[in-house]
Design a protein around this motif. Structure first.
Motif, PDB file in Angstrom:
ATOM      1  N   ALA A 157       0.443   5.019  21.693  1.00  0.00           N
ATOM      2  CA  ALA A 157       0.249   3.944  20.599  1.00  0.00           C
ATOM      3  C   ALA A 157      -0.897   2.741  21.490  1.00  0.00           C
ATOM      4  N   GLU A 158      -0.723   2.480  22.518  1.00  0.00           N
ATOM      5  CA  GLU A 158      -1.423   1.427  23.358  1.00  0.00           C
ATOM      6  C   GLU A 158      -2.813   2.239  23.486  1.00  0.00           C
ATOM      7  N   GLN A 159      -2.818   3.400  23.873  1.00  0.00           N
ATOM      8  CA  GLN A 159      -4.244   4.175  23.984  1.00  0.00           C
ATOM      9  C   GLN A 159      -5.177   4.154  22.660  1.00  0.00           C
ATOM     10  N   ILE A 160      -4.751   4.110  21.830  1.00  0.00           N
ATOM     11  CA  ILE A 160      -5.365   4.360  20.315  1.00  0.00           C
ATOM     12  C   ILE A 160      -5.912   3.027  20.017  1.00  0.00           C
ATOM     13  N   ARG A 161      -5.372   1.805  20.628  1.00  0.00           N
ATOM     14  CA  ARG A 161      -5.919   0.449  20.551  1.00  0.00           C
ATOM     15  C   ARG A 161      -7.410   0.462  20.805  1.00  0.00           C
ATOM     16  N   HIS A 162      -7.720   1.191  21.620  1.00  0.00           N
ATOM     17  CA  HIS A 162      -8.992   1.025  22.206  1.00  0.00           C
ATOM     18  C   HIS A 162     -10.185   2.028  21.583  1.00  0.00           C
ATOM     19  N   THR A 163     -10.077   2.461  20.242  1.00  0.00           N
ATOM     20  CA  THR A 163     -10.664   3.185  19.643  1.00  0.00           C
ATOM     21  C   THR A 163     -10.935   2.538  18.251  1.00  0.00           C
ATOM     22  N   GLN A 164     -12.261   2.871  17.628  1.00  0.00           N
ATOM     23  CA  GLN A 164     -12.365   2.532  16.270  1.00  0.00           C
ATOM     24  C   GLN A 164     -12.650   3.846  15.458  1.00  0.00           C
ATOM     25  N   LEU A 165     -12.203   4.848  16.173  1.00  0.00           N
ATOM     26  CA  LEU A 165     -12.475   6.413  15.377  1.00  0.00           C
ATOM     27  C   LEU A 165     -11.706   6.280  14.060  1.00  0.00           C
ATOM     28  N   PRO A 166     -11.959   7.058  13.037  1.00  0.00           N
ATOM     29  CA  PRO A 166     -10.937   7.103  11.797  1.00  0.00           C
ATOM     30  C   PRO A 166      -9.956   8.008  12.282  1.00  0.00           C
ATOM     31  N   ILE A 167      -8.642   7.824  11.903  1.00  0.00           N
ATOM     32  CA  ILE A 167      -7.459   8.637  12.190  1.00  0.00           C
ATOM     33  C   ILE A 167      -6.683   8.923  11.250  1.00  0.00           C
ATOM     34  N   PHE A 168      -6.298   9.966  10.827  1.00  0.00           N
ATOM     35  CA  PHE A 168      -5.565  10.364   9.803  1.00  0.00           C
ATOM     36  C   PHE A 168      -4.148  10.831  10.326  1.00  0.00           C
ATOM     37  N   PHE A 169      -3.034  10.247  10.039  1.00  0.00           N
ATOM     38  CA  PHE A 169      -1.658  10.351  10.637  1.00  0.00           C
ATOM     39  C   PHE A 169      -0.636  11.116   9.613  1.00  0.00           C
ATOM     40  N   ILE A 170      -0.191  12.207  10.184  1.00  0.00           N
ATOM     41  CA  ILE A 170       0.666  13.153   9.159  1.00  0.00           C
ATOM     42  C   ILE A 170       1.957  13.320   9.983  1.00  0.00           C
ATOM     43  N   GLN A 171       3.098  13.361   9.183  1.00  0.00           N
ATOM     44  CA  GLN A 171       4.413  13.624   9.796  1.00  0.00           C
ATOM     45  C   GLN A 171       5.206  13.976   8.293  1.00  0.00           C
ATOM     46  N   GLY A 172       6.159  15.086   8.769  1.00  0.00           N
ATOM     47  CA  GLY A 172       7.250  15.113   7.732  1.00  0.00           C
ATOM     48  C   GLY A 172       8.446  14.225   7.867  1.00  0.00           C
ATOM     49  N   ALA A 173       8.998  13.850   6.661  1.00  0.00           N
ATOM     50  CA  ALA A 173      10.022  12.688   6.833  1.00  0.00           C
ATOM     51  C   ALA A 173      11.342  13.339   7.233  1.00  0.00           C
ATOM     52  N   GLN A 174      11.447  14.774   7.386  1.00  0.00           N
ATOM     53  CA  GLN A 174      12.553  15.393   7.828  1.00  0.00           C
ATOM     54  C   GLN A 174      12.446  15.727   9.460  1.00  0.00           C
ATOM     55  N   ASP A 175      11.617  15.318  10.025  1.00  0.00           N
ATOM     56  CA  ASP A 175      11.143  15.503  11.451  1.00  0.00           C
ATOM     57  C   ASP A 175      12.586  15.340  12.453  1.00  0.00           C
ATOM     58  N   GLN A 176      13.058  16.197  12.879  1.00  0.00           N
ATOM     59  CA  GLN A 176      14.134  16.025  13.951  1.00  0.00           C
ATOM     60  C   GLN A 176      13.669  16.076  15.444  1.00  0.00           C
ATOM     61  N   THR A 177      12.451  16.206  15.825  1.00  0.00           N
ATOM     62  CA  THR A 177      11.765  16.591  17.043  1.00  0.00           C
ATOM     63  C   THR A 177      11.197  15.270  17.345  1.00  0.00           C
ATOM     64  N   VAL A 178      10.417  14.762  16.811  1.00  0.00           N
ATOM     65  CA  VAL A 178       9.743  13.385  17.010  1.00  0.00           C
ATOM     66  C   VAL A 178      10.252  12.269  15.937  1.00  0.00           C
ATOM     67  N   PRO A 179      11.105  11.367  16.324  1.00  0.00           N
ATOM     68  CA  PRO A 179      11.448  10.348  15.278  1.00  0.00           C
ATOM     69  C   PRO A 179      10.517   9.716  14.349  1.00  0.00           C
ATOM     70  N   ILE A 180      10.634   9.829  13.048  1.00  0.00           N
ATOM     71  CA  ILE A 180       9.896   9.405  11.957  1.00  0.00           C
ATOM     72  C   ILE A 180       9.051   8.125  12.123  1.00  0.00           C
ATOM     73  N   GLU A 181      10.039   7.203  12.843  1.00  0.00           N
ATOM     74  CA  GLU A 181       9.280   5.875  13.141  1.00  0.00           C
ATOM     75  C   GLU A 181       7.971   5.945  13.899  1.00  0.00           C
ATOM     76  N   ASN A 182       7.784   6.837  14.550  1.00  0.00           N
ATOM     77  CA  ASN A 182       6.454   7.071  15.262  1.00  0.00           C
ATOM     78  C   ASN A 182       5.322   6.990  14.343  1.00  0.00           C
ATOM     79  N   LEU A 183       5.412   7.593  13.308  1.00  0.00           N
ATOM     80  CA  LEU A 183       4.231   7.536  12.307  1.00  0.00           C
ATOM     81  C   LEU A 183       3.650   6.164  12.052  1.00  0.00           C
ATOM     82  N   ASP A 184       4.670   5.307  11.829  1.00  0.00           N
ATOM     83  CA  ASP A 184       4.328   3.920  11.428  1.00  0.00           C
ATOM     84  C   ASP A 184       3.941   3.251  12.783  1.00  0.00           C
ATOM     85  N   ILE A 185       4.292   3.339  14.043  1.00  0.00           N
ATOM     86  CA  ILE A 185       4.072   2.765  15.222  1.00  0.00           C
ATOM     87  C   ILE A 185       2.421   3.191  15.439  1.00  0.00           C
TER      88      ILE A 185
END
Length: 313
Positions: free
Chosen positions: A242-270
């Motif tokens: 998350a800190e790393q992408i503060r250093h870029t202005q590249l367009p980014i599309f974030f995708i995640q399934g709401a039922q993700d049990q491997t990576v907590p879904i709050e990572n999408l918003d972070i």
């Protein structure tokens, strides 16, 4: 990924009540299981990647007659990739796609097919310590970011200075392309697609131990953090995506399934909040980890194409 952390949990549980020496030894064993990869395991991972694809996708991949590309990493590892040349493309565009933990380049065949249909050639690297690439220490995206800088330069070298590049990854691969985006990249890189990525290597490892397998993260994670500094050259806490992408202005599309049990879904918003450039997020209500495209391929492909249209000419 689940099998790796099941082994970690088993080792940690068995050593939970031991002496300090036992704790140190146990942490070293946990670190070894979580951070190391060897030839036999990589062969199984590649077989798993192929088996998870449809027969149609695997047949399509072979029909593309993939070309083998190689680079040598900054620390001397020979890394390998498949390049799929799109003979029908009108514009000089290349998508570099990054697979997840415990898989290989073949995991990205469905995504390569998506990009090929959208007019891209595709580069599919095996991450360090995965597939046919060298190395025994898994990078979890942090070490890999420098490898992907080299892959970008390789694309420019072989495809010309006018090539337009899109970075796309799933799970560990999403962390890889996001970490790469925070580095000093050439203007050829136009956008990033990050599917099911984590915001922090340390937090993701801690989650897997504590929430998934009910193993206390302390003192194991603190010690593993130091083992990583000595062995891999960075602390797990340094891998702050998350800190790393503060250093870029590249367009980014974030995708995640709401039922993700491997990576907590709050990572999408972070991650979304951390991105400073043009951005968009999509949370599929029913999809599990890295399963958003499988849940609705047509919609997924359309969303990716629509996001990239303003940035890739």
């Amino acid at each position: 990924m689940a099998k790796t952390w099941q082994k970690v949990a088993g080792i940690t549980t068995a050593l939970a009540a031991t002496s300090l020496a036992g704790i140190l030894a146990g942490t070293a064993a946990v670190y070894h299981v979580g951070m190391k990869s060897y030839a036999k395991g990589r062969q199984k991972s590649r077989q798993r990647s192929i088996a998870e694809n449809s027969a149609e996708d695997n047949a399509w991949y072979l029909m593309q007659q993939p070309r083998e590309w190689q680079i040598t990493s900054q620390d001397g590892l020979r890394l390998r990739a498949s390049f799929l040349n799109n003979d029908q493309q009108v514009h000089n565009r290349v998508a570099i796609v990054a697979h997840g933990l415990g898989h290989s380049r073949e995991q990205m065949v469905p995504y390569a097919r998506m990009f090929e249909a959208q007019g891209y050639s595709v580069l599919m690297p095996d991450a360090r310590a995965h597939g046919e690439s060298e190395g025994n220490t898994i990078g979890y995206g942090w070490l890999d970011r420098h490898d992907y800088q080299q892959w970008i330069q390789k694309v420019i070298e072989l495809r010309g200075s006018d090539v337009q590049i899109v970075l796309m990854g799933i799970s560990m691969g999403a962390a890889t392309v996001l970490a790469t985006a925070g580095e000093d990249l050439p203007a050829n890189v136009k956008a990033v697609i990050a599917d099911s990525g984590y915001a922090s290597i340390y937090s993701e490892a801690r989650f897997r131990l504590h929430h998934k397998y009910h193993v206390p993260a302390r003192p194991t994670m603190n010690l593993a953090n130091q083992y990583s500094r000595l062995d891999a050259g960075y602390r797990l806490k340094d891998g702050n995506i998350a800190e790393q992408i503060r250093h870029t202005q590249l367009p980014i599309f974030f995708i995640q399934g709401a039922q993700d049990q491997t990576v907590p879904i709050e990572n999408l918003d972070i991650l979304y909040q951390a991105a400073g450039g043009p951005k968009q997020k999509y949370r599929h209500p029913d999809a599990q980890h890295v399963m958003t495209r499988a849940a609705d391929p047509a919609s997924y492909d359309q969303k990716v194409a629509a996001f990239l249209t303003p940035y890739v000419h």
